[in-house]
Motif scaffolding. Structure first.
Motif, PDB file in Angstrom:
ATOM      1  N   LYS A  18       0.812  -1.217   0.000  1.00 21.73           N
ATOM      2  CA  LYS A  18       0.000   0.000   0.000  1.00 21.73           C
ATOM      3  C   LYS A  18       0.845   1.266   0.000  1.00 21.73           C
ATOM      4  N   ASP A  19       2.161   1.133   0.159  1.00 25.35           N
ATOM      5  CA  ASP A  19       3.057   2.282   0.133  1.00 25.35           C
ATOM      6  C   ASP A  19       3.476   2.557  -1.314  1.00 25.35           C
ATOM      7  N   VAL A  20       2.606   3.253  -2.039  1.00 25.53           N
ATOM      8  CA  VAL A  20       2.775   3.458  -3.473  1.00 25.53           C
ATOM      9  C   VAL A  20       3.990   4.330  -3.776  1.00 25.53           C
ATOM     10  N   ASN A  21       4.242   5.338  -2.964  1.00 26.00           N
ATOM     11  CA  ASN A  21       5.361   6.242  -3.233  1.00 26.00           C
ATOM     12  C   ASN A  21       6.706   5.527  -3.157  1.00 26.00           C
ATOM     13  N   LYS A  22       6.845   4.606  -2.229  1.00 27.68           N
ATOM     14  CA  LYS A  22       8.096   3.856  -2.116  1.00 27.68           C
ATOM     15  C   LYS A  22       8.244   2.887  -3.283  1.00 27.68           C
ATOM     16  N   LEU A  23       7.137   2.287  -3.721  1.00 26.68           N
ATOM     17  CA  LEU A  23       7.202   1.326  -4.818  1.00 26.68           C
ATOM     18  C   LEU A  23       7.496   2.002  -6.150  1.00 26.68           C
ATOM     19  N   SER A  30       7.255   4.418 -17.437  1.00 25.28           N
ATOM     20  CA  SER A  30       6.258   3.730 -18.250  1.00 25.28           C
ATOM     21  C   SER A  30       5.484   2.676 -17.462  1.00 25.28           C
ATOM     22  N   GLY A  31       5.932   2.360 -16.240  1.00 18.81           N
ATOM     23  CA  GLY A  31       5.224   1.396 -15.410  1.00 18.81           C
ATOM     24  C   GLY A  31       5.921   0.063 -15.280  1.00 18.81           C
ATOM     25  N   LYS A  32       7.050  -0.125 -15.973  1.00 20.90           N
ATOM     26  CA  LYS A  32       7.774  -1.393 -15.879  1.00 20.90           C
ATOM     27  C   LYS A  32       8.557  -1.461 -14.566  1.00 20.90           C
ATOM     28  N   ILE A  33       8.745  -2.680 -14.082  1.00 24.17           N
ATOM     29  CA  ILE A  33       9.538  -2.899 -12.874  1.00 24.17           C
ATOM     30  C   ILE A  33      11.012  -2.864 -13.262  1.00 24.17           C
ATOM     31  N   LEU A  34      11.792  -2.074 -12.529  1.00 23.41           N
ATOM     32  CA  LEU A  34      13.231  -1.983 -12.811  1.00 23.41           C
ATOM     33  C   LEU A  34      13.925  -3.286 -12.450  1.00 23.41           C
ATOM     34  N   PRO A  35      14.902  -3.714 -13.252  1.00 21.48           N
ATOM     35  CA  PRO A  35      15.615  -4.953 -12.940  1.00 21.48           C
ATOM     36  C   PRO A  35      16.567  -4.784 -11.758  1.00 21.48           C
ATOM     37  N   ARG A  36      16.998  -5.887 -11.250  1.00 24.37           N
ATOM     38  CA  ARG A  36      17.847  -5.929 -10.064  1.00 24.37           C
ATOM     39  C   ARG A  36      19.194  -5.260 -10.293  1.00 24.37           C
ATOM     40  N   TYR A  44      16.443 -11.457  -2.695  1.00 26.64           N
ATOM     41  CA  TYR A  44      15.316 -11.602  -1.761  1.00 26.64           C
ATOM     42  C   TYR A  44      14.417 -10.370  -1.795  1.00 26.64           C
ATOM     43  N   HIS A  45      15.006  -9.180  -1.695  1.00 26.20           N
ATOM     44  CA  HIS A  45      14.204  -7.968  -1.682  1.00 26.20           C
ATOM     45  C   HIS A  45      13.653  -7.623  -3.069  1.00 26.20           C
ATOM     46  N   GLN A  46      14.367  -7.984  -4.131  1.00 30.52           N
ATOM     47  CA  GLN A  46      13.839  -7.738  -5.476  1.00 30.52           C
ATOM     48  C   GLN A  46      12.570  -8.555  -5.694  1.00 30.52           C
ATOM     49  N   ARG A  47      12.553  -9.790  -5.216  1.00 28.44           N
ATOM     50  CA  ARG A  47      11.341 -10.609  -5.335  1.00 28.44           C
ATOM     51  C   ARG A  47      10.198 -10.010  -4.527  1.00 28.44           C
ATOM     52  N   GLN A  48      10.500  -9.512  -3.329  1.00 26.94           N
ATOM     53  CA  GLN A  48       9.458  -8.892  -2.503  1.00 26.94           C
ATOM     54  C   GLN A  48       8.908  -7.632  -3.161  1.00 26.94           C
ATOM     55  N   VAL A  49       9.780  -6.820  -3.726  1.00 17.68           N
ATOM     56  CA  VAL A  49       9.350  -5.585  -4.383  1.00 17.68           C
ATOM     57  C   VAL A  49       8.484  -5.915  -5.594  1.00 17.68           C
ATOM     58  N   SER A  50       8.907  -6.881  -6.398  1.00 15.71           N
ATOM     59  CA  SER A  50       8.132  -7.274  -7.575  1.00 15.71           C
ATOM     60  C   SER A  50       6.750  -7.787  -7.179  1.00 15.71           C
ATOM     61  N   LYS A  51       6.711  -8.591  -6.141  1.00 11.25           N
ATOM     62  CA  LYS A  51       5.434  -9.130  -5.670  1.00 11.25           C
ATOM     63  C   LYS A  51       4.532  -8.016  -5.145  1.00 11.25           C
ATOM     64  N   TYR A  64      -1.242  -0.779 -14.663  1.00 10.82           N
ATOM     65  CA  TYR A  64      -0.360  -1.761 -15.267  1.00 10.82           C
ATOM     66  C   TYR A  64       0.564  -1.093 -16.284  1.00 10.82           C
ATOM     67  N   VAL A  65      -0.011  -0.225 -17.121  1.00  8.81           N
ATOM     68  CA  VAL A  65       0.744   0.468 -18.150  1.00  8.81           C
ATOM     69  C   VAL A  65       0.341   1.936 -18.135  1.00  8.81           C
TER      70      VAL A  65
END
Length: 70
Positions: A18-23, A30-36, A44-51, A64-65
């Motif tokens: 629910k912490d949108v600003n941190k995410l 463009s809305g894509k998740i940045l790679p590790r 471990y934290h990259q998986r948590q952030v992606s989830k 989504y986009v």
């Protein structure tokens, strides 16, 4: 930029979806998740952030986009 995981350094146990600003720090404009390799997070934290980002998108807090119209 330091390649040491900043979430490990701050001793973050779990990421709140629910912490949108941190995410948004871990997403492109463009809305894509940045790679590790760019974020510098550990696996471990990259998986948590992606989830968390995916849960936020599903709940409707983030799109989504992001489309740009000119």
């Amino acid at each position: 930029m330091s390649k040491f995981c900043r979430l490990c350094r701050d001793k973050v146990d779990n990421i709140d979806y629910k912490d949108v600003n941190k995410l948004k720090d871990f997403m492109m404009d463009s809305g894509k998740i940045l790679p590790r390799r760019i974020t510098g997070l550990c696996a471990y934290h990259q998986r948590q952030v992606s989830k968390a980002i995916k849960m936020t998108r599903h709940s409707g807090l983030l799109p989504y986009v992001i489309e740009y119209y000119k």
